[in-house]
Design an enzyme around this catalytic site. Structure first.
Site, PDB file in Angstrom:
ATOM      1  N   ASP A 358       0.827  -1.207   0.000  1.00 28.00           N
ATOM      2  CA  ASP A 358       0.000   0.000   0.000  1.00 28.00           C
ATOM      3  C   ASP A 358       0.865   1.263   0.000  1.00 28.00           C
ATOM      4  O   ASP A 358       0.528   2.263  -0.638  1.00 28.00           O
ATOM      5  CB  ASP A 358      -0.872   0.060   1.263  1.00 28.00           C
ATOM      6  CG  ASP A 358      -1.762  -1.157   1.429  1.00 28.00           C
ATOM      7  OD1 ASP A 358      -1.377  -2.236   0.960  1.00 28.00           O
ATOM      8  OD2 ASP A 358      -2.827  -1.027   2.059  1.00 28.00           O
ATOM      9  N   GLU A 485      -7.421 -10.111  -5.113  1.00 26.96           N
ATOM     10  CA  GLU A 485      -7.290 -11.290  -4.242  1.00 26.96           C
ATOM     11  C   GLU A 485      -8.505 -12.212  -4.316  1.00 26.96           C
ATOM     12  O   GLU A 485      -8.566 -13.208  -3.606  1.00 26.96           O
ATOM     13  CB  GLU A 485      -7.045 -10.842  -2.797  1.00 26.96           C
ATOM     14  CG  GLU A 485      -5.680 -10.191  -2.634  1.00 26.96           C
ATOM     15  CD  GLU A 485      -5.453  -9.614  -1.244  1.00 26.96           C
ATOM     16  OE1 GLU A 485      -6.420  -9.478  -0.482  1.00 26.96           O
ATOM     17  OE2 GLU A 485      -4.282  -9.279  -0.938  1.00 26.96           O
TER      18      GLU A 485
HETATM   19  C1  BGC Z   1      -5.929  -5.594  -0.224  1.00 25.54           C
HETATM   20  C2  BGC Z   1      -4.430  -5.539  -0.375  1.00 25.54           C
HETATM   21  C3  BGC Z   1      -3.878  -4.613   0.680  1.00 25.54           C
HETATM   22  C4  BGC Z   1      -4.355  -4.996   2.070  1.00 25.54           C
HETATM   23  C5  BGC Z   1      -3.969  -3.970   3.119  1.00 25.54           C
HETATM   24  C6  BGC Z   1      -6.288  -6.021   1.179  1.00 25.54           C
HETATM   25  O1  BGC Z   1      -7.679  -6.026   1.344  1.00 25.54           O
HETATM   26  O2  BGC Z   1      -6.469  -6.507  -1.139  1.00 25.54           O
HETATM   27  O3  BGC Z   1      -4.084  -5.075  -1.662  1.00 25.54           O
HETATM   28  O4  BGC Z   1      -2.496  -4.626   0.632  1.00 25.54           O
HETATM   29  O5  BGC Z   1      -5.770  -5.068   2.097  1.00 25.54           O
HETATM   30  O6  BGC Z   1      -4.544  -2.732   2.845  1.00 25.54           O
END
Ligand code: BGC
Length: 765
Positions: A358, A485
């Site tokens: 992030d 994801e």
């Molecule tokens: C996201 C990731 C992110 C993480 C922390 C997850 O829900 O899919 O991309 O790094 O949250 O913010």
């Protein structure tokens, strides 16, 4: 979605006490000052539902990993920022009744976060069963001027009776993390001390051995005059406090001011820690509440001076962006390169306060465009972790460096195979930030001194992780999870393949550049890293022969192999009740669906604004956005920026609102465990990179501004190569005011202008 707060440009105002959404409000009313922070929980005891979180940057505990089925390569622990000594506590009693908002009648409850000044105020009337009414006004701030200091003032007025009041200010080290894996407590007491004036408590984290001393001093005033009440000293294991009692006449004002100082062994030698903490406390107490607040306010003013975004004609949008900027400043100011930005900042325990991709992929532009040194510190943070990233790659059987998905000190903490082992795209975001910094600032010093080593080691990882496919004579990257994801273990995620290949190319170009400009350093790098011609030739071969999935008939990049085999449904055709999907569908169903959690293919399109022509971007946007559920807070800002670039004004605005008020309106129904700090920087970028279309071309600052129909205009400040600018965009005109620095070329809608310090250029658009 919640509609809880009044629309106001500088304040977040909650009226009425709603215990059922108290956790959510606690997240929203969090305060911090980079060194420490806490949720908006109450000073007095509260027996209702609450997450009483007080956190200190960089103070963590390696909580033993808990998984259902152990996989080789999983980290042994998940480092968590530790819930630490509760220093806001002030219990309140009148005539032996204890104030607890969960158990009494409350009138006129109001919480106000003043974002301009960085102060939280809570007021209410406590109505006792016998009809006694007492009004309360409670204020707190965490000093931005001296970040180990915090102050609380609690003022009570018995409205219809006279009686004895007891305040019990305390420090309580007997706290635990709600997300502790084995219900373990992470602290042990080292020392405590108190006298009639002040008290302190020194706690030590188990395993990591961080020492934290918290000290407090409380004074009592009646109708503005300091008094010396009867004081009872209270001490027990992990706890120190005072009971201060005083008889108050009806209508009189009794106020307790609590001064707190918190220091850690991260910043001070252990043997002087208690002395330093108490000295700081005494000096804060001598300055007094008002003076400390003034100094804090001045620091806040400076922050706003450089980073405020003004929106005309839309109060909710204005409130949204200011809330985002406010929380970013509360979490990270960039003073300490050992620190980074956790996805929840100081507002909750989810994500353990650790660092994710992030930072580089979403937060970086905010810091880069407002304070170059802070951006450089963020890059340096990763350089400091390079050896650990190499260990991490080796642990998984690869060459080079694989930066962790989640980390506190450079070691991987995450333990879900589909993320830990497969979300390797995170490596490229770190390289991209090096590129972004160098490209934007024109300053090659980081790249030459440190960045090049990071680029080479990451490239080595990619070169080892790709698979050569002899039949196709192409390279592939198998078994990955992309930013989306909601699909795991896919082959050839277009984003990952694109970024890996770009990464190799950028490493090669950077090596060439160093060779041309600093031959000595080039030789040093080659020798230090033992980089061979064979290696770089292989990188070139991979770049030439990388495979990219593509959907011919639609002219779009395919998110990954097999994506088009899925049943294609649009989000708009889903019943509202199943959203968010992650709360309503089984994981299996989500994985088999075509729905996309967050920008994936579009993430690369966002990173490379000039690489793909407008028609190509439109085709990909038109295909992927309607299939994206934006269930990661990081998603809407990226889509909003790309929508602005292709002239989809309405869509850009709709997505902007979703990111700007994501937490205030609780869009994803998940802000109770903390706000989405890292996506807040994306909100800022949606205005600057999105609506204003800011970019850099050669040495020119580029703008392609537009104003959402719902706004009159907006203005923001940026720093570009040693120059400060104020950019004001109104319907039909952009004004570029250069506040300092040498002449520079500014390009607006492909036309170039020379900008000079002290001058403004107004351009019709
Ligand atoms: C996201 C990731 C992110 C993480 C922390 C997850 O829900 O899919 O991309 O790094 O949250 O913010």
């Amino acid at each position: 979605m919640i509609d809880k707060f009044l629309a106001d440009e500088w304040h977040i105002v909650e009226e009425g006490f709603a215990p059922e959404t108290n956790r959510f409000s606690e997240s929203i009313f969090s305060l911090g000052n980079e060194h420490m922070g806490l949720r908006g929980f109450f000073e007095e005891g509260y027996s209702g539902d609450s997450l009483q979180g007080t956190y200190l940057a960089g103070i963590y505990y390696p909580d033993k990993t808990r998984v259902g089925w152990w996989k080789n390569g999983y980290p042994e622990f998940f480092a968590k920022v530790v819930n630490s000594t509760n220093w806001i506590g002030i219990d309140v009693e009148t005539e032996h009744k204890k104030l607890d908002l969960a158990k009494c009648k409350v009138k006129d409850f109001k919480r106000v976060l003043n974002m301009k000044e960085g102060k939280l105020t809570r007021s209410f009337v406590w109505v006792e069963s016998d009809g006694k009414e007492t009004s309360f006004v409670i204020e707190r701030f965490l000093s931005m001027a001296e970040n180990s200091i915090a102050c609380i003032s609690m003022t009570a007025v018995p409205l219809n009776y006279s009686g004895t009041f007891s305040f019990l200010p305390y420090l309580d080290g007997d706290v635990s993390n709600e997300d502790s894996n084995y219900g373990e407590k992470f602290w042990e007491e080292v020392n405590r001390g108190m006298n009639a004036r002040h008290a302190f408590l020194t706690m030590k984290t188990k395993k990591t051995g961080f020492l934290v001393t918290t000290a407090m001093h409380a004074k009592l005033l009646v109708d503005g005059k300091e008094i010396e009440p009867a004081k009872e000293l209270l001490a027990r294991d992990k706890y120190v406090g005072y009971k201060m009692e005083y008889y108050v006449e009806k209508g009189s004002e009794i106020q307790i001011q609590k001064f707190v100082s918190v220091c850690t062994s991260r910043d001070h030698e252990e043997h002087v820690l208690e002395t330093v903490t108490v000295d700081k406390l005494v000096s804060a107490y001598c300055s007094g509440f008002e003076n400390l607040f003034e100094a804090h306010k001045r620091e806040m003013e400076k922050k706003w001076e450089d980073s405020d975004v003004v929106i005309e004609g839309d109060v909710k949008a204005q409130q949204g962006i200011r809330y985002n900027i406010f929380q970013l400043h509360q979490t990270y100011t960039g003073k300490d390169p050992r620190l980074n930005i956790g996805p929840k900042g100081f507002t909750g325990e989810k994500y353990g306060g650790s660092t994710y991709w992030d930072t580089e992929a979403f937060c970086f532009p905010f810091y880069l465009y407002t304070d170059q040194q802070v951006a450089k510190n963020l890059l340096y943070y990763r350089y400091l972790h390079l050896e650990r990233a190499k260990e991490n790659a080796a642990k998984l059987g690869f060459k080079g460096a694989l930066y962790p998905m989640v980390t506190m000190d450079g070691q991987e903490c995450h333990n879900e195979w589909e993320i830990t082992f497969e979300e390797i795209h995170r490596n490229a975001a770190i390289s991209y930030a090096i590129y972004h910094y160098t490209h934007y600032t024109g300053d090659h010093s980081y790249l030459y001194e440190y960045g090049i080593e990071v680029l080479v080691e990451i490239s080595r990882f990619w070169a080892d992780r790709v698979n050569y496919h002899p039949r196709k004579d192409q390279y592939m990257i198998l078994g990955v999870t992309g930013p989306n994801e909601y699909e795991n273990n896919v082959n050839n995620n277009w984003y990952t393949n694109t970024m890996a290949s770009w990464n190799l190319g950028y490493a090669l170009v950077s090596l060439d550049d160093i060779k041309k400009k600093d031959e000595k350093r080039y030789r040093e790098v080659i020798a230090k890293l033992r980089l061979t011609q064979d290696e770089t030739s292989k990188w070139q071969d991979i770049i030439r022969k990388m495979y990219y999935p593509y959907v011919e008939e639609l002219g779009i990049f395919e998110q990954n192999d097999g994506y088009m085999d899925k049943e294609q449904i649009l989000v708009k055709d889903l019943p509202q009740e199943v959203l968010p999907l992650n709360k309503h569908w089984s994981w299996d169903r989500i994985l088999r669906s075509c729905f996309i959690k967050q920008a994936d293919t579009l993430q690369a399109i966002y990173f490379f604004p000039t690489r793909y022509d407008v028609e190509c971007v439109k085709r990909n946007f038109d295909f992927y956005e309607p299939r994206t559920v934006h269930e990661s807070s990081l998603s809407p800002s990226i889509y909003s920026i790309v929508a602005s670039r292709i002239g989809y004004k309405e869509k850009a605005y709709e997505l902007y609102l979703r990111t700007a008020r994501l937490d205030l309106d609780d869009y994803n129904d998940d802000a109770d465990d903390g706000v989405h700090l890292t996506s807040m920087a994306g909100t800022w970028a949606s205005i600057v990179q999105g609506f204003a279309g800011m970019d850099v071309k050669d040495d020119a600052l580029v703008l392609r501004p537009s104003v959402p129909d719902q706004w009159e205009g907006y203005a923001f400040k940026i720093t570009f190569r040693g120059r400060h600018f104020k950019i004001e965009v109104r319907k039909g005109q952009v004004t570029i005011g250069q506040l300092s620095g040498e002449d520079v070329v500014v390009e607006v809608f492909d036309k170039q202008y020379t900008s000079k310090a002290g001058n403004s250029i107004a351009i019709a658009c």
